[in-house]
Design a protein around this motif. Sequence first.
Motif, PDB file in Angstrom:
ATOM      1  N   GLY A 155       0.802  -1.235   0.000  1.00  0.00           N
ATOM      2  CA  GLY A 155       0.000   0.000   0.000  1.00  0.00           C
ATOM      3  C   GLY A 155       0.822   1.266   0.000  1.00  0.00           C
ATOM      4  N   ALA A 156       2.042   1.192   0.522  1.00  0.00           N
ATOM      5  CA  ALA A 156       2.898   2.394   0.526  1.00  0.00           C
ATOM      6  C   ALA A 156       3.655   2.540  -0.790  1.00  0.00           C
ATOM      7  CB  ALA A 156       3.895   2.318   1.684  1.00  0.00           C
ATOM      8  N   ALA A 157       3.705   1.467  -1.582  1.00  0.00           N
ATOM      9  CA  ALA A 157       4.518   1.500  -2.809  1.00  0.00           C
ATOM     10  C   ALA A 157       4.108   2.630  -3.765  1.00  0.00           C
ATOM     11  CB  ALA A 157       4.469   0.139  -3.506  1.00  0.00           C
ATOM     12  N   PRO A 158       2.784   2.875  -3.949  1.00  0.00           N
ATOM     13  CA  PRO A 158       2.433   3.980  -4.855  1.00  0.00           C
ATOM     14  C   PRO A 158       2.754   5.361  -4.276  1.00  0.00           C
ATOM     15  CG  PRO A 158       0.545   2.512  -4.455  1.00  0.00           C
ATOM     16  CD  PRO A 158       1.596   2.150  -3.479  1.00  0.00           C
ATOM     17  N   LEU A 159       2.828   5.470  -2.961  1.00  0.00           N
ATOM     18  CA  LEU A 159       3.043   6.776  -2.340  1.00  0.00           C
ATOM     19  C   LEU A 159       4.259   7.474  -2.924  1.00  0.00           C
ATOM     20  CD1 LEU A 159       1.654   8.231   0.293  1.00  0.00           C
ATOM     21  CD2 LEU A 159       0.810   6.002  -0.348  1.00  0.00           C
ATOM     22  N   GLN A 160       5.371   6.730  -3.039  1.00  0.00           N
ATOM     23  CA  GLN A 160       6.551   7.361  -3.635  1.00  0.00           C
ATOM     24  C   GLN A 160       6.964   6.631  -4.911  1.00  0.00           C
ATOM     25  OE1 GLN A 160      10.114   7.465  -1.335  1.00  0.00           O
ATOM     26  NE2 GLN A 160      10.491   5.289  -1.522  1.00  0.00           N
ATOM     27  N   ASN A 161       6.009   5.872  -5.519  1.00  0.00           N
ATOM     28  CA  ASN A 161       6.326   5.204  -6.778  1.00  0.00           C
ATOM     29  C   ASN A 161       7.681   4.507  -6.628  1.00  0.00           C
ATOM     30  OD1 ASN A 161       6.483   4.472  -9.523  1.00  0.00           O
ATOM     31  ND2 ASN A 161       7.402   6.453 -10.071  1.00  0.00           N
ATOM     32  N   ILE A 162       7.725   3.523  -5.740  1.00  0.00           N
ATOM     33  CA  ILE A 162       9.009   2.886  -5.393  1.00  0.00           C
ATOM     34  C   ILE A 162       9.786   2.489  -6.654  1.00  0.00           C
ATOM     35  CG2 ILE A 162       8.414   2.048  -3.086  1.00  0.00           C
ATOM     36  CD1 ILE A 162       7.964  -0.740  -4.371  1.00  0.00           C
ATOM     37  N   GLY A 163      11.093   2.579  -6.537  1.00  0.00           N
ATOM     38  CA  GLY A 163      11.923   2.280  -7.696  1.00  0.00           C
ATOM     39  C   GLY A 163      13.259   1.725  -7.286  1.00  0.00           C
ATOM     40  N   ALA A 164      13.835   0.911  -8.160  1.00  0.00           N
ATOM     41  CA  ALA A 164      15.188   0.409  -7.936  1.00  0.00           C
ATOM     42  C   ALA A 164      15.652  -0.361  -9.168  1.00  0.00           C
ATOM     43  CB  ALA A 164      15.245  -0.520  -6.711  1.00  0.00           C
ATOM     44  N   TYR A 165      16.942  -0.276  -9.422  1.00  0.00           N
ATOM     45  CA  TYR A 165      17.601  -1.098 -10.448  1.00  0.00           C
ATOM     46  C   TYR A 165      16.879  -1.072 -11.790  1.00  0.00           C
ATOM     47  CZ  TYR A 165      20.280  -1.950  -6.454  1.00  0.00           C
ATOM     48  OH  TYR A 165      21.054  -1.700  -5.372  1.00  0.00           O
ATOM     49  N   GLY A 166      16.539   0.160 -12.207  1.00  0.00           N
ATOM     50  CA  GLY A 166      15.987   0.355 -13.557  1.00  0.00           C
ATOM     51  C   GLY A 166      14.501   0.112 -13.691  1.00  0.00           C
TER      52      GLY A 166
END
Length: 344
Positions: A122-133
């Motif tokens: 649920g928190a993933a969209p809050l900051q549009n999680i990102g990593a490794y391309g």
Amino acid sequence: MLLEENVSLRPYNTFGLDVTARYFACFASADELRELLQLPQVQAADKLILGGGSNVLFTQNYAGAVLKNEVMGLEIIAEDPETGTALVRAGAGEGWHGFVEYALGQNLSGLENLSLIPGTVGAAPLQNIGAYGAELRDTFERLEAVEIATGLLRIFGTDACGFGYRESVFKKELKGQYVVTAVVLRLHRTPRPNVRYGAIAETLAALGVAGEPTPHDVSRAVVHIRRSKLPDPAVVGNAGSFFKNPEVSQAKFDVLKAQYPEMPGYLVPGGVKVPAGWLIEKAGFKGLRRGAGAGTHGVHDRQALVLVHHGGATGRDIEALAHDIIAAVGQQFGIELHAEVNIL
Ligand code: FAD
Ligand code: EPU
């Protein structure tokens, strides 16, 4: 769904800071959340929705109500043979990495580059999680969220979420107004390995993977890289990157590059993104320890973008260190750093 009073938040934040919440409750469904929101104590209080607490810094006791998301469920809700994709719906309280593993187990690709990111779905969209391309928005289809003021459920598609680099509408215009209860992603039946991020290809080679890597291989490589660089919150308190990587104009980058020829930078639309970890290291903070004895808090010795809590520090101590870093980087490079972590 019990509403408790004066609860320690220490187990609920990955910095391991010992603060309390005036009120605390967990909810396991949208209906339980609505019931909580109708309690007079909760109605009158400020509200903080908490997932895994891996992107927050508590600088004081929380005087309002902390509502912890425990809405579970992982389910494939549709298959689309024409596009070779499937829609997967995850309850917002599910652990993010568990969701990645579920997708891999269902032979669905698209999340492997985001392996091992702590926290909840649920928190993933809050900051549009990102990593490794990769970023959440690459596979995002929609989310379900309850409006705090009305209890009504609203569906947000990609456009309505306003995703950017570590940004969304939920951190800006709609901050504090919605509780994400579920996320739906579109994942691929045919693997699409994304090894653009240099370290992944190198790590796959080091792990002995030859030829086209499977999504499991990419996940394994990402997990390997992350474990080698990032501190495990179960061992040392942290919230991942404390700051965002700043963007500067090409003209400013050229001036700095003349002065610091080894300065890394990545072209982005409108300018150049500079790794904040490099700036902080150059400013002399990498591995710094502050506080009593061997140090209560400081800057990680393998990744200068990560502030760490060794034990015995307060959130204010860590915030003061962050301010000193911002001032030093500003003075040396004329670049302003902005926190990625939510400071409360
Ligand atoms: P929390 O910390 O609980 O909450 C974060 C914010 O979201 C708060 O403002 C909270 O109120 C709000 N929020 C939480 N859940 C909801 C909800 N359901 N509805 C509405 N608002 C909500 N992030 C990356 O993007 N990439 C990385 O590679 C990465 N690596 C990390 C590595 C480490 C070791 C750590 C500790 C953190 C890392 N992070 C990374 C940051 C963090 O894992 C993510 O931001 C994650 O999505 C936070 O999830 P959480 O459930 O812990 O959120
Ligand atoms: N660097 C240094 N010294 C350091 C750290 C980094 O010089 O101490 C330089 C190096 O040049 C390195 C470059 O910075 O090549 C980039 O470092 P790294 O690959 O570790 O990535 P990052 O930019 O520091 C970002 C994200 C991470 C994400 C990784 C991998 C942000 C704010 N952070 O870190 O996300 O996992 O890339 O994609 O964008 C998080 O958001 O919490 C997080 C951990």
